[in-house]
Design a protein around this motif. Structure first.
Motif, PDB file in Angstrom:
ATOM      1  N   VAL A   2       0.851  -1.183   0.000  1.00  0.00           N
ATOM      2  CA  VAL A   2       0.000   0.000   0.000  1.00  0.00           C
ATOM      3  C   VAL A   2       0.887   1.234   0.000  1.00  0.00           C
ATOM      4  N   GLN A   3       0.516   2.180  -0.808  1.00  0.00           N
ATOM      5  CA  GLN A   3       1.234   3.460  -0.829  1.00  0.00           C
ATOM      6  C   GLN A   3       0.256   4.599  -0.611  1.00  0.00           C
ATOM      7  N   LEU A   4       0.668   5.563   0.190  1.00  0.00           N
ATOM      8  CA  LEU A   4      -0.065   6.814   0.357  1.00  0.00           C
ATOM      9  C   LEU A   4       0.856   7.926  -0.130  1.00  0.00           C
ATOM     10  N   VAL A   5       0.406   8.635  -1.134  1.00  0.00           N
ATOM     11  CA  VAL A   5       1.229   9.691  -1.711  1.00  0.00           C
ATOM     12  C   VAL A   5       0.547  11.024  -1.455  1.00  0.00           C
ATOM     13  N   GLU A   6       1.272  11.912  -0.784  1.00  0.00           N
ATOM     14  CA  GLU A   6       0.743  13.236  -0.459  1.00  0.00           C
ATOM     15  C   GLU A   6       1.300  14.272  -1.424  1.00  0.00           C
ATOM     16  N   SER A   7       0.536  15.311  -1.614  1.00  0.00           N
ATOM     17  CA  SER A   7       0.982  16.421  -2.442  1.00  0.00           C
ATOM     18  C   SER A   7       0.301  17.696  -1.982  1.00  0.00           C
TER      19      SER A   7
END
Length: 122
Positions: A2-7
């Motif tokens: 699982v990846q959580l990518v913030e921007s």
């Protein structure tokens, strides 16, 4: 995995606005709540806002009335609209998800993004 990518983090003047986004990807079966926490050096990580799959929201006292969290369940994304920013909002903001993966026997677990810096100048 699982990846959580913030921007969306960055530098803004006091009184300004920023929008943070978080996108979850990977072998995800279901997401319970998504949210944002923040942390400054020497302090504990604190709640900013969370939102359930049904749209129920919860905000930290210091951001109520200024921040708004929204979510797109189909896209597995969450967005944090931050208005009327103050210097004390300066922190690293972390996306958090409580979810189950698609693996057999998986359970509800918390996952965290890598963090995005928000700096509010006075």
């Amino acid at each position: 995995q699982v990846q959580l990518v913030e921007s969306g983090g960055g530098l803004v003047q006091a009184g300004g606005s920023l929008t943070l986004s978080c996108a979850a990807s990977g072998n995800i079966f279901s997401i319970n709540y998504m949210g944002w926490y923040r942390q400054t050096p020497g302090k504990q990580r604190e709640l900013v806002a969370t939102i359930t799959s049904g749209g129920m929201t919860n905000y930290g006292d210091s951001v109520k009335g200024r921040f708004t969290i929204a979510r797109d369940n189909a896209k597995k994304t969450a967005h944090l609209q931050m208005n009327s920013l103050k210097p004390e909002d300066t922190a690293v903001y972390y996306c958090n998800c409580n979810l189950r993966t698609g693996f057999l026997g998986s359970r509800w677990d918390d996952y965290w993004g890598q963090g995005t810096q928000v700096t509010v100048s006075s």
